[in-house]
Write a protein that holds these residues in place. Structure first.
Motif, PDB file in Angstrom:
ATOM      1  N   ALA A 148       0.827  -1.212   0.000  1.00 53.68           N
ATOM      2  CA  ALA A 148       0.000   0.000   0.000  1.00 53.68           C
ATOM      3  C   ALA A 148       0.860   1.260   0.000  1.00 53.68           C
ATOM      4  O   ALA A 148       0.580   2.222  -0.732  1.00 53.68           O
ATOM      5  CB  ALA A 148      -0.934  -0.012   1.209  1.00 53.68           C
ATOM      6  N   ASP A 149       1.897   1.272   0.818  1.00 54.24           N
ATOM      7  CA  ASP A 149       2.778   2.440   0.878  1.00 54.24           C
ATOM      8  C   ASP A 149       3.475   2.662  -0.463  1.00 54.24           C
ATOM      9  O   ASP A 149       3.665   3.808  -0.902  1.00 54.24           O
ATOM     10  CB  ASP A 149       3.827   2.267   1.986  1.00 54.24           C
ATOM     11  CG  ASP A 149       3.227   2.366   3.380  1.00 54.24           C
ATOM     12  OD1 ASP A 149       2.050   2.766   3.494  1.00 54.24           O
ATOM     13  OD2 ASP A 149       3.924   2.016   4.349  1.00 54.24           O
ATOM     14  N   SER A 184       0.997   4.153  -2.960  1.00 57.23           N
ATOM     15  CA  SER A 184       0.746   5.570  -2.641  1.00 57.23           C
ATOM     16  C   SER A 184       1.886   6.454  -3.125  1.00 57.23           C
ATOM     17  O   SER A 184       1.671   7.577  -3.605  1.00 57.23           O
ATOM     18  CB  SER A 184       0.574   5.737  -1.132  1.00 57.23           C
ATOM     19  OG  SER A 184      -0.571   5.056  -0.675  1.00 57.23           O
ATOM     20  N   ARG A 185       3.100   5.952  -3.030  1.00 54.67           N
ATOM     21  CA  ARG A 185       4.282   6.709  -3.453  1.00 54.67           C
ATOM     22  C   ARG A 185       4.229   7.008  -4.957  1.00 54.67           C
ATOM     23  O   ARG A 185       4.795   7.997  -5.414  1.00 54.67           O
ATOM     24  CB  ARG A 185       5.539   5.905  -3.117  1.00 54.67           C
ATOM     25  CG  ARG A 185       6.833   6.698  -3.150  1.00 54.67           C
ATOM     26  CD  ARG A 185       8.016   5.789  -2.832  1.00 54.67           C
ATOM     27  NE  ARG A 185       7.761   4.985  -1.635  1.00 54.67           N
ATOM     28  CZ  ARG A 185       8.399   3.847  -1.360  1.00 54.67           C
ATOM     29  NH1 ARG A 185       9.308   3.378  -2.204  1.00 54.67           N
ATOM     30  NH2 ARG A 185       8.124   3.194  -0.265  1.00 54.67           N
ATOM     31  N   GLN A 192       1.401   7.528  -6.839  1.00 60.65           N
ATOM     32  CA  GLN A 192       0.174   8.223  -7.224  1.00 60.65           C
ATOM     33  C   GLN A 192      -1.049   7.323  -7.437  1.00 60.65           C
ATOM     34  O   GLN A 192      -2.003   7.705  -8.112  1.00 60.65           O
ATOM     35  CB  GLN A 192       0.383   9.097  -8.475  1.00 60.65           C
ATOM     36  CG  GLN A 192       1.295  10.292  -8.258  1.00 60.65           C
ATOM     37  CD  GLN A 192       2.761   9.930  -8.249  1.00 60.65           C
ATOM     38  OE1 GLN A 192       3.253   9.305  -9.180  1.00 60.65           O
ATOM     39  NE2 GLN A 192       3.465  10.314  -7.194  1.00 60.65           N
ATOM     40  N   GLU A 196      -4.516   5.663  -6.102  1.00 58.01           N
ATOM     41  CA  GLU A 196      -5.529   5.839  -5.071  1.00 58.01           C
ATOM     42  C   GLU A 196      -5.665   4.498  -4.361  1.00 58.01           C
ATOM     43  O   GLU A 196      -6.088   3.506  -4.961  1.00 58.01           O
ATOM     44  CB  GLU A 196      -6.858   6.253  -5.698  1.00 58.01           C
ATOM     45  CG  GLU A 196      -7.968   6.483  -4.699  1.00 58.01           C
ATOM     46  CD  GLU A 196      -9.278   6.830  -5.380  1.00 58.01           C
ATOM     47  OE1 GLU A 196     -10.340   6.585  -4.764  1.00 58.01           O
ATOM     48  OE2 GLU A 196      -9.247   7.311  -6.532  1.00 58.01           O
ATOM     49  N   VAL A 197      -5.301   4.442  -3.084  1.00 59.86           N
ATOM     50  CA  VAL A 197      -5.124   3.161  -2.397  1.00 59.86           C
ATOM     51  C   VAL A 197      -6.214   2.930  -1.360  1.00 59.86           C
ATOM     52  O   VAL A 197      -6.545   3.823  -0.567  1.00 59.86           O
ATOM     53  CB  VAL A 197      -3.739   3.099  -1.721  1.00 59.86           C
ATOM     54  CG1 VAL A 197      -3.551   1.769  -0.993  1.00 59.86           C
ATOM     55  CG2 VAL A 197      -2.631   3.296  -2.756  1.00 59.86           C
ATOM     56  N   SER A 198      -6.761   1.727  -1.361  1.00 56.29           N
ATOM     57  CA  SER A 198      -7.716   1.284  -0.337  1.00 56.29           C
ATOM     58  C   SER A 198      -7.144   0.046   0.334  1.00 56.29           C
ATOM     59  O   SER A 198      -6.641  -0.861  -0.337  1.00 56.29           O
ATOM     60  CB  SER A 198      -9.074   0.951  -0.966  1.00 56.29           C
ATOM     61  OG  SER A 198      -9.619   2.077  -1.620  1.00 56.29           O
ATOM     62  N   THR A 199      -7.219   0.014   1.660  1.00 57.56           N
ATOM     63  CA  THR A 199      -6.644  -1.100   2.413  1.00 57.56           C
ATOM     64  C   THR A 199      -7.722  -1.806   3.239  1.00 57.56           C
ATOM     65  O   THR A 199      -8.840  -1.319   3.372  1.00 57.56           O
ATOM     66  CB  THR A 199      -5.526  -0.612   3.345  1.00 57.56           C
ATOM     67  OG1 THR A 199      -6.071   0.353   4.261  1.00 57.56           O
ATOM     68  CG2 THR A 199      -4.396   0.043   2.553  1.00 57.56           C
ATOM     69  N   GLY A 220      -5.218  -0.757  -5.461  1.00 60.21           N
ATOM     70  CA  GLY A 220      -4.711   0.531  -5.920  1.00 60.21           C
ATOM     71  C   GLY A 220      -5.256   0.848  -7.299  1.00 60.21           C
ATOM     72  O   GLY A 220      -5.238  -0.009  -8.187  1.00 60.21           O
ATOM     73  N   SER A 226       3.150   3.741 -13.660  1.00 62.43           N
ATOM     74  CA  SER A 226       2.964   5.108 -13.177  1.00 62.43           C
ATOM     75  C   SER A 226       3.991   6.070 -13.772  1.00 62.43           C
ATOM     76  O   SER A 226       3.673   7.208 -14.129  1.00 62.43           O
ATOM     77  CB  SER A 226       3.049   5.137 -11.647  1.00 62.43           C
ATOM     78  OG  SER A 226       2.907   6.447 -11.155  1.00 62.43           O
TER      79      SER A 226
END
Length: 421
Positions: free
Chosen positions: A49-50, A53-54, A56, A58-61, A70, A136
């Motif tokens: 997840a981290d 996020s790094r 770009q 959109e992350v859901s955990t 993501g 990305s």
């Protein structure tokens, strides 16, 4: 499929992947040394997840307990879902690797077990993290939406369904295609595909057999569940050899027989844990019925005080690749790998990967990436000893990092870009 665009994408990715490999190798070794049992993948999920996020996403955990989703939107185009499973096995690693796992944990029954990634899910996670970053960083080469899914609990057959049950289909865009892969025994640097059925259905049962305990010196006062379990185990092996047609493929394995605590005590009960793999629903139904018939008959023959108790442990559907989607993936693979990508036979392993496609009603494609040292594999093939190579779930299963890490990353990205505009 737009051949020039795919070739341009692959050409640029080759140098980018080479630059990324040292970072991914460190990630892989870290995950390998810190494995987590099914539905407990908190640390692994946070790493994934981290990382998303790094770059770009959109992350859901916490999807289906520990699942991570993501989303990276990049203009108009199809939604492509890439999936990796995160969980490890309750197996003490015996690879001798300098980054081998020494982790100990308690399983769902409270038993202390060694934990290791001897199925290769650590590679799967690393591949998807690398693909997410490269997509990305190269958004000028593709258009659409990338959905990166890190799934818990594949080894217990609950992870994919738990994510679906947690509202995954309502919370995220419907994919146009779902793609997944698995490291297997095979020459590293190769990719193996198949249209149609590629993985078997899998069903696991726990069977409790009830007897009457007694002193080991007085077996005549007992109803011995150990003998009952041994006779049942032997008789179960006749289902495949005597009740399934030779042209059908099926496997029945009794993986655990548990009874008693001391040599001079006849216990009250015994437990069998068995696993069934099939490629035909009617064969599966027959085997399951035969298992119950034989277990009940052996208990009756032993004068057991009650019928056996059956508990379903795991149920996996067959993995059946969509023909049209597979053809598109194969064309892209041939462009990237040449004769290092080739057709394979169905494997008697099982996966819950197809649950995503089955629930969404969209095509999916699953394939294998070889992880065996090329020289080791070719020598074993020449000597007709491929079966002697430690396979998935063996304590000695140890994919070589290179070129496996690069090949898996290339295959995941190559398959995805075959859909993106």
């Amino acid at each position: 499929m737009e051949i020039p665009k795919i070739k341009a994408f692959n050409d640029r990715m080759d140098s980018s992947i080479e630059q990324l490999l040292p970072e991914l190798e460190e990630i892989y070794k870290d995950i390998h040394q810190n494995p987590e049992l099914s539905m407990e993948e908190l640390r692994t999920a946070k790493i994934a997840a981290d990382y998303l996020s790094r770059y770009q996403f959109e992350v859901s955990t916490g999807i289906g307990v520990t699942g991570v989703v993501g989303i990276l939107q990049n203009g108009d185009g199809p939604v492509v879902m890439l999936r990796a499973d995160m969980d490890a096995l309750p197996v003490t690693e015996d690879t001798g690797l300098p980054y081998a796992s020494t982790k100990i944990a308690r399983d769902e029954e409270g038993t202390e077990v060694g934990v290791s990634h001897v199925c290769g899910h650590d590679l799967h996670v690393t591949w998807l993290m690398g693909a997410a970053r490269l997509f990305s960083e190269n958004r000028d080469l593709w258009s659409g939406t990338l959905m990166a899914v890190f799934q818990p609990g594949e080894e217990v057959g609950r992870g994919a369904q738990s994510m679906i049950d947690d509202g995954m289909m309502e919370r995220f865009p419907k994919p146009d295609i779902i793609l997944g892969q698995h490291v297997m025994v095979g020459e590293a640097g190769t990719v193996k595909y198949r249209s149609g059925t590629i993985l078997s259905a899998g069903n696991s049962l726990k069977v409790r057999l009830f007897g009457r305990g007694s002193h080991g010196s007085q077996p005549h006062t007992s109803i011995d569940p150990v003998v009952m379990a041994a006779a049942t185990t032997m008789r179960l092996q006749t289902i495949i050899s005597r009740e399934v047609a030779p042209i059908e493929n099926a496997v029945l394995t009794v993986g655990a027989l548990q009874a008693g605590t001391k040599e001079n005590i006849i216990p009250e009960e015994a437990t069998l844990k068995l696993n069934i793999r099939t490629f035909n629903d009617s064969v599966k139904d027959h085997i399951l019925s035969a298992v119950k018939r034989i277990c009940c008959a052996e208990c009756a023959a032993s004068n057991a005080p009650r019928d056996p108790e059956f508990t379903e442990l795991v149920s996996y559907p067959m993995t059946v690749n969509d023909a049209e989607a597979t053809a598109r993936v194969v064309e892209a693979f041939k462009m990237q790998f040449g004769d290092k990508a080739f057709e394979t036979k169905p494997a008697s392993a099982s996966e819950d990967f197809s649950i995503f496609g089955r629930n969404w009603g969209v095509p999916y494609v699953f394939w294998f990436v070889g992880g065996t040292d090329p020289q080791t594999y070719l020598e074993a093939k020449k000597a007709d000893r491929i079966n002697a190579i430690p396979s998935n779930h063996s304590p000695k299963f140890a994919p070589v990092i290179h070129p496996t890490l690069k090949t898996g990353l290339q295959s995941m990205m190559t398959a995805a870009v075959a859909w993106f505009h």
